[in-house]
Write a protein that holds these residues in place. Structure first.
Motif, mmCIF file in Angstrom:
data_model
loop_
_atom_site.group_PDB
_atom_site.id
_atom_site.type_symbol
_atom_site.label_atom_id
_atom_site.label_comp_id
_atom_site.label_asym_id
_atom_site.label_seq_id
_atom_site.Cartn_x
_atom_site.Cartn_y
_atom_site.Cartn_z
ATOM 1 N N ARG A 63 0.836 -1.194 0.000
ATOM 2 C CA ARG A 63 0.000 0.000 0.000
ATOM 3 C C ARG A 63 0.877 1.252 0.000
ATOM 4 O O ARG A 63 1.891 1.316 0.682
ATOM 5 C CB ARG A 63 -0.931 0.026 1.224
ATOM 6 N N ASN A 191 4.984 8.312 -3.924
ATOM 7 C CA ASN A 191 4.365 8.279 -2.597
ATOM 8 C C ASN A 191 4.148 9.696 -2.077
ATOM 9 O O ASN A 191 4.862 10.635 -2.463
ATOM 10 C CB ASN A 191 5.248 7.506 -1.611
ATOM 11 N N GLY A 192 3.196 9.825 -1.175
ATOM 12 C CA GLY A 192 2.895 11.122 -0.606
ATOM 13 C C GLY A 192 4.089 11.772 0.055
ATOM 14 O O GLY A 192 4.243 13.003 -0.009
ATOM 15 N N SER A 214 0.961 4.055 -4.920
ATOM 16 C CA SER A 214 -0.089 5.014 -4.583
ATOM 17 C C SER A 214 -1.099 5.154 -5.719
ATOM 18 O O SER A 214 -0.777 4.948 -6.886
ATOM 19 C CB SER A 214 0.520 6.382 -4.267
ATOM 20 N N ASP A 218 -4.578 9.130 -3.762
ATOM 21 C CA ASP A 218 -3.511 9.330 -2.767
ATOM 22 C C ASP A 218 -2.666 10.552 -3.091
ATOM 23 O O ASP A 218 -2.205 11.260 -2.190
ATOM 24 C CB ASP A 218 -2.577 8.109 -2.720
#
Length: 246
Positions: A63, A191-192, A214, A218
């Protein structure tokens, strides 16, 4: 964060795993092996550790934003081994880091079109760098294994700075080393925490890619643009620049 005009962008800083490297194909087997070591060979316990680290067994992928996908080896050791003393954790971190450097580079699978994309960007005049929450040694070994080292001016790991992503430190170090302000740097990641670092450092562009773990949801609120993968980046930057100049 208002994005800079692409014509003003002079350097690009890339996340590694999920952005340059296919995360799940490269890291699932390595993570499972480390989990088996952590679980002393107990297969059920190893699966539970990998799930705790962020692996979705039903979707067969990590995730986005999870400990394995976005964290450092330190974070994984803290999660899997809360019972260890500080010195024991340091020893475990060193052991896991050594394993990740060796196996992460040996098994690295590049994103489709990786070399061609980086060569196009270099030919367009951009200075390229890597900033990863893997170790610097791991990032360098992977770049070398994929034959990409000459294309990168700077390679930065979580252990190259005081604070890993999402803090600004890695992008600020890249900026200092190449002598270009953050406002002229595009940060590209899956990714964030990559995009949060871009915000924290005042990067000119925060570009999300969907080649990692992501989803569009997201990344949407954190990105100036979202691309399928870095393969779309040369045309995106060239096209936006032409549109602005026109």
């Amino acid at each position: 964060m208002p994005g800079a005009h692409p014509s003003e962008i002079r350097a690009i800083l890339f996340d590694k795993d999920g952005t340059l490297v296919d995360f799940n194909r490269t890291w699932f087997g390595i993570t499972m092996e480390l989990a088996h070591k952590a679980a002393n060979g107990d297969a059920d316990r190893a699966r539970a550790l990998v799930a705790a680290g962020g692996y979705d067994w039903e979707m067969e992928r990590f995730r986005g934003g999870s400990v394995v996908a976005a964290g450092t080896i330190n974070d994984i050791v803290d999660l899997w081994h809360p019972e260890l003393t500080l010195e024991e954790k340091r020893e475990r971190i060193r052991a896991y880091d050594d394993y990740a450097v060796r196996e992460g580079s040996r098994r690295a699978v590049g994103i489709d079109g990786l070399r061609e994309t980086l060569e196009r960007l270099a030919a367009q005049g951009f200075i390229l760098g890597i900033a990863t929450n893997d170790s610097e040694a791991g990032a360098r070994a992977t770049a070398e294994a994929l034959g990409l080292t000459p294309l990168f001016s700077v390679i930065i790991g979580y252990d190259s700075v005081a604070r890993a992503k999402p803090h600004a430190d890695q992008l600020e170090l890249f900026s200092a080393r190449i002598g270009i302000p953050a406002s002229a740097i595009a940060m590209v990641g899956d990714n964030g925490h990559d995009l949060e670092m871009a915000h924290a450092a005042g990067a000119g562009l925060a570009v999300g890619v969907l080649s990692g773990n992501s989803t569009l949801d997201d990344l949407a609120s954190l990105s100036d643009a979202i691309l399928g993968s870095i393969a779309d980046l040369p045309d995106f930057l060239a096209g936006r620049g032409k549109a602005l100049r026109g």
